[in-house]
Write an enzyme that holds these catalytic residues in place. Structure first.
Site, PDB file in Angstrom:
ATOM      1  N   LYS A 116      41.491  17.680  24.414  1.00 16.41           N
ATOM      2  CA  LYS A 116      41.554  18.264  25.764  1.00 16.41           C
ATOM      3  C   LYS A 116      41.579  17.098  26.749  1.00 16.41           C
ATOM      4  O   LYS A 116      41.213  15.959  26.377  1.00 16.41           O
ATOM      5  CB  LYS A 116      40.351  19.172  26.029  1.00 16.41           C
ATOM      6  N   PHE A 168      24.453  11.317  26.033  1.00 16.07           N
ATOM      7  CA  PHE A 168      23.244  10.616  25.585  1.00 16.07           C
ATOM      8  C   PHE A 168      22.975   9.291  26.290  1.00 16.07           C
ATOM      9  O   PHE A 168      22.087   8.546  25.891  1.00 16.07           O
ATOM     10  CB  PHE A 168      23.315  10.368  24.074  1.00 16.07           C
ATOM     11  N   GLY A 169      23.752   8.965  27.316  1.00 17.60           N
ATOM     12  CA  GLY A 169      23.479   7.704  28.005  1.00 17.60           C
ATOM     13  C   GLY A 169      24.642   7.259  28.855  1.00 17.60           C
ATOM     14  O   GLY A 169      25.578   8.017  29.110  1.00 17.60           O
ATOM     15  N   THR A 218      36.340  23.366  22.471  1.00 19.30           N
ATOM     16  CA  THR A 218      36.131  23.884  23.811  1.00 19.30           C
ATOM     17  C   THR A 218      36.745  25.277  23.879  1.00 19.30           C
ATOM     18  O   THR A 218      37.797  25.504  23.307  1.00 19.30           O
ATOM     19  CB  THR A 218      36.836  22.934  24.798  1.00 19.30           C
ATOM     20  N   VAL A 225      27.783   4.570  30.233  1.00 15.36           N
ATOM     21  CA  VAL A 225      28.868   3.703  29.779  1.00 15.36           C
ATOM     22  C   VAL A 225      29.099   2.648  30.865  1.00 15.36           C
ATOM     23  O   VAL A 225      29.195   2.981  32.041  1.00 15.36           O
ATOM     24  CB  VAL A 225      30.176   4.498  29.545  1.00 15.36           C
ATOM     25  N   LEU A 257      30.668   3.014  34.256  1.00 19.07           N
ATOM     26  CA  LEU A 257      31.957   3.720  34.172  1.00 19.07           C
ATOM     27  C   LEU A 257      31.731   5.225  34.140  1.00 19.07           C
ATOM     28  O   LEU A 257      32.652   6.000  34.349  1.00 19.07           O
ATOM     29  CB  LEU A 257      32.704   3.300  32.901  1.00 19.07           C
ATOM     30  N   GLY A 258      30.534   5.615  33.834  1.00 16.37           N
ATOM     31  CA  GLY A 258      30.250   7.047  33.773  1.00 16.37           C
ATOM     32  C   GLY A 258      29.041   7.327  32.923  1.00 16.37           C
ATOM     33  O   GLY A 258      28.400   6.420  32.402  1.00 16.37           O
ATOM     34  N   ARG A 259      28.758   8.598  32.829  1.00 17.79           N
ATOM     35  CA  ARG A 259      27.566   9.038  32.093  1.00 17.79           C
ATOM     36  C   ARG A 259      27.967  10.058  31.069  1.00 17.79           C
ATOM     37  O   ARG A 259      28.707  10.991  31.376  1.00 17.79           O
ATOM     38  CB  ARG A 259      26.650   9.716  33.118  1.00 17.79           C
ATOM     39  N   GLY A 260      27.519   9.869  29.850  1.00 16.13           N
ATOM     40  CA  GLY A 260      27.843  10.837  28.810  1.00 16.13           C
ATOM     41  C   GLY A 260      26.623  11.657  28.454  1.00 16.13           C
ATOM     42  O   GLY A 260      25.615  11.623  29.169  1.00 16.13           O
ATOM     43  N   ASN A 302      38.812  14.460  27.020  1.00 17.06           N
ATOM     44  CA  ASN A 302      38.578  13.536  25.903  1.00 17.06           C
ATOM     45  C   ASN A 302      39.709  12.529  25.734  1.00 17.06           C
ATOM     46  O   ASN A 302      39.852  11.929  24.667  1.00 17.06           O
ATOM     47  CB  ASN A 302      38.386  14.331  24.602  1.00 17.06           C
ATOM     48  N   ASP A 344      38.809  18.552  19.015  1.00 15.03           N
ATOM     49  CA  ASP A 344      38.375  18.718  20.406  1.00 15.03           C
ATOM     50  C   ASP A 344      39.338  18.015  21.364  1.00 15.03           C
ATOM     51  O   ASP A 344      38.915  17.286  22.254  1.00 15.03           O
ATOM     52  CB  ASP A 344      36.942  18.191  20.559  1.00 15.03           C
ATOM     53  N   LYS A 389      28.910   1.776  25.431  1.00 18.35           N
ATOM     54  CA  LYS A 389      28.260   3.077  25.572  1.00 18.35           C
ATOM     55  C   LYS A 389      26.885   2.953  24.940  1.00 18.35           C
ATOM     56  O   LYS A 389      26.775   2.646  23.749  1.00 18.35           O
ATOM     57  CB  LYS A 389      29.099   4.107  24.826  1.00 18.35           C
ATOM     58  N   ASP A 401      36.381  10.354  22.082  1.00 20.74           N
ATOM     59  CA  ASP A 401      35.431  11.404  21.746  1.00 20.74           C
ATOM     60  C   ASP A 401      35.677  12.039  20.398  1.00 20.74           C
ATOM     61  O   ASP A 401      36.161  13.163  20.292  1.00 20.74           O
ATOM     62  CB  ASP A 401      35.403  12.474  22.842  1.00 20.74           C
TER      63      ASP A 401
HETATM   64  P1  AMP Z   1      31.377   9.800  27.435  1.00 24.13           P
HETATM   65  O1  AMP Z   1      29.974   9.598  27.048  1.00 24.13           O
HETATM   66  O2  AMP Z   1      32.333   9.338  26.370  1.00 24.13           O
HETATM   67  O3  AMP Z   1      31.688  11.193  27.908  1.00 24.13           O
HETATM   68  O4  AMP Z   1      31.658   8.798  28.657  1.00 24.13           O
HETATM   69  C1  AMP Z   1      31.161   9.015  29.959  1.00 24.13           C
HETATM   70  C2  AMP Z   1      32.185   8.520  30.955  1.00 24.13           C
HETATM   71  O5  AMP Z   1      32.357   7.105  30.850  1.00 24.13           O
HETATM   72  C3  AMP Z   1      33.552   9.122  30.735  1.00 24.13           C
HETATM   73  O6  AMP Z   1      33.676  10.265  31.493  1.00 24.13           O
HETATM   74  C4  AMP Z   1      34.509   8.031  31.166  1.00 24.13           C
HETATM   75  O7  AMP Z   1      34.819   8.157  32.526  1.00 24.13           O
HETATM   76  C5  AMP Z   1      33.727   6.749  30.991  1.00 24.13           C
HETATM   77  N1  AMP Z   1      34.147   6.033  29.782  1.00 24.13           N
HETATM   78  C6  AMP Z   1      33.733   6.271  28.512  1.00 24.13           C
HETATM   79  N2  AMP Z   1      34.277   5.414  27.647  1.00 24.13           N
HETATM   80  C7  AMP Z   1      35.080   4.602  28.369  1.00 24.13           C
HETATM   81  C8  AMP Z   1      35.959   3.501  28.030  1.00 24.13           C
HETATM   82  N3  AMP Z   1      36.076   3.081  26.766  1.00 24.13           N
HETATM   83  N4  AMP Z   1      36.634   2.905  29.023  1.00 24.13           N
HETATM   84  C9  AMP Z   1      36.505   3.340  30.289  1.00 24.13           C
HETATM   85  N5  AMP Z   1      35.712   4.372  30.673  1.00 24.13           N
HETATM   86  C10 AMP Z   1      34.998   4.995  29.731  1.00 24.13           C
END
Ligand code: AMP
Length: 288
Positions: free
Chosen positions: A159, A43-44, A193, A46, A38-41, A162, A157, A61, A175
């Site tokens: 925005k 520290f790792g 921010t 998702v 779903l994406g990358r935060g 988040n 935070d 996550k 977040d």
């Molecule tokens: P984050 O580490 O929270 O910034 O998450 C990285 C990316 O994963 C975010 O930009 C979201 O697009 C996606 N993501 C995080 N948590 C969720 C969730 N609970 N459901 C769907 N997408 C998520």
């Protein structure tokens, strides 16, 4: 896929307590079938995931412990887990449970299938939301933040990056990395921010939960105009504009929204969150 309260209750008993085992269950990655990323935060990664026994869809996550330690963010992460796991509100992303192995911490989160709010804003016509959508969103965020404040949690935070969107279009505040339990409601750490920083944080003064009220004002402006109100070429100018409350309202910003913004983007006595929810401009769009 939207989490309704009954399903959540069922999930809690089945997944979190794993009642079949008659005792709290020790989770492991083997309990989940990992789906697409779903994406990358920070520290790792998702991933969407399915709990094998219940078939329930969640987002997992995975945070690398080594990276957390390297960035000295242990406290921030533990605070995020501690705070978010106690918040249960329709507009706050649920943290169902968490577990860890040697290398990673896994957060089992509510799955928000509608992506991040900033993407919706960026792809909206002219990069801004119609007032009805902005007003409905502001109600949901004010309600979520009000719920946090009642529990002495400030988010700090708020925005678009988040905030996630559920499949049914409801917003999910996420977040909680910067959020903090503040029984005294007065803190001094500078965080958040740049564009969303309130004057008292820039001046490094003591601040309280009303920093979130300011951010809700900045958020509403960004919804309606497509960019935050104090955006400038550099940090110094942004700070100067924030400190002098230099807000320019394009002519298309409705007068009701301007009235609400002027009650939030001020140095003291910001409108209460109940006041935001019951504001006439917000109210006129709630049941349409
Ligand atoms: P984050 O580490 O929270 O910034 O998450 C990285 C990316 O994963 C975010 O930009 C979201 O697009 C996606 N993501 C995080 N948590 C969720 C969730 N609970 N459901 C769907 N997408 C998520």
């Amino acid at each position: 896929m939207e989490v309704d309260p009954n399903e959540v209750a069922e999930l809690e008993s089945k997944i979190i307590n794993h009642e079949a085992y008659g005792k709290p269950y020790k989770w492991s990655p083997r309990d989940f079938e990992l789906g697409t990323s779903l994406g990358r935060g920070m520290f790792g990664h998702v991933h969407v995931a399915r709990e094998k026994k219940t078939g329930y869809l969640v987002a997992i996550k995975a945070l690398f412990k080594s990276q957390i330690v390297k960035s000295k963010c242990e406290h921030q992460v533990m605070r995020e887990i501690e705070i978010q796991s106690h918040l249960k509100h329709p507009n706050i992303l649920r943290l169902f449970t968490w577990f860890h192995d040697e290398k990673r911490i896994y957060l089992v989160l509510e799955y928000a299938a509608g992506e991040e709010l900033y993407k919706h804003l960026a792809s909206a016509p002219m990069g801004r939301f119609p007032e009805s959508r902005a007003a409905r969103y502001i109600y949901q965020i004010a309600d979520a933040v009000d719920y946090c404040h009642q529990r002495h949690v400030m988010h700090r935070d708020i925005k678009p990056e988040n905030i996630l969107v559920a499949l049914n279009g409801d917003l999910k505040l996420a977040d909680f990395g910067w959020s903090v339990h503040a029984p005294s409601e007065r803190r001094k750490t500078m965080c958040g921010t740049l564009d969303y920083l309130p004057p008292e944080m820039i001046k490094k003064e003591m601040y309280n939960i009303s920093v979130d009220h300011w951010c809700i004002g900045v958020l509403l402006y960004e919804f309606l105009v497509g960019k935050p109100p104090f955006e400038s070429e550099d940090q110094e100018k942004t700070f100067a504009r924030i400190l002098s409350l230099d807000v320019i309202y394009p002519s298309y910003v409705p007068s009701g929204a301007k009235d609400l913004l002027s009650k939030l983007l001020k140095k003291n006595d910001r409108l209460s969150l109940d006041g935001v929810k019951s504001h006439y401009w917000v109210q006129q769009f709630q049941n349409v």
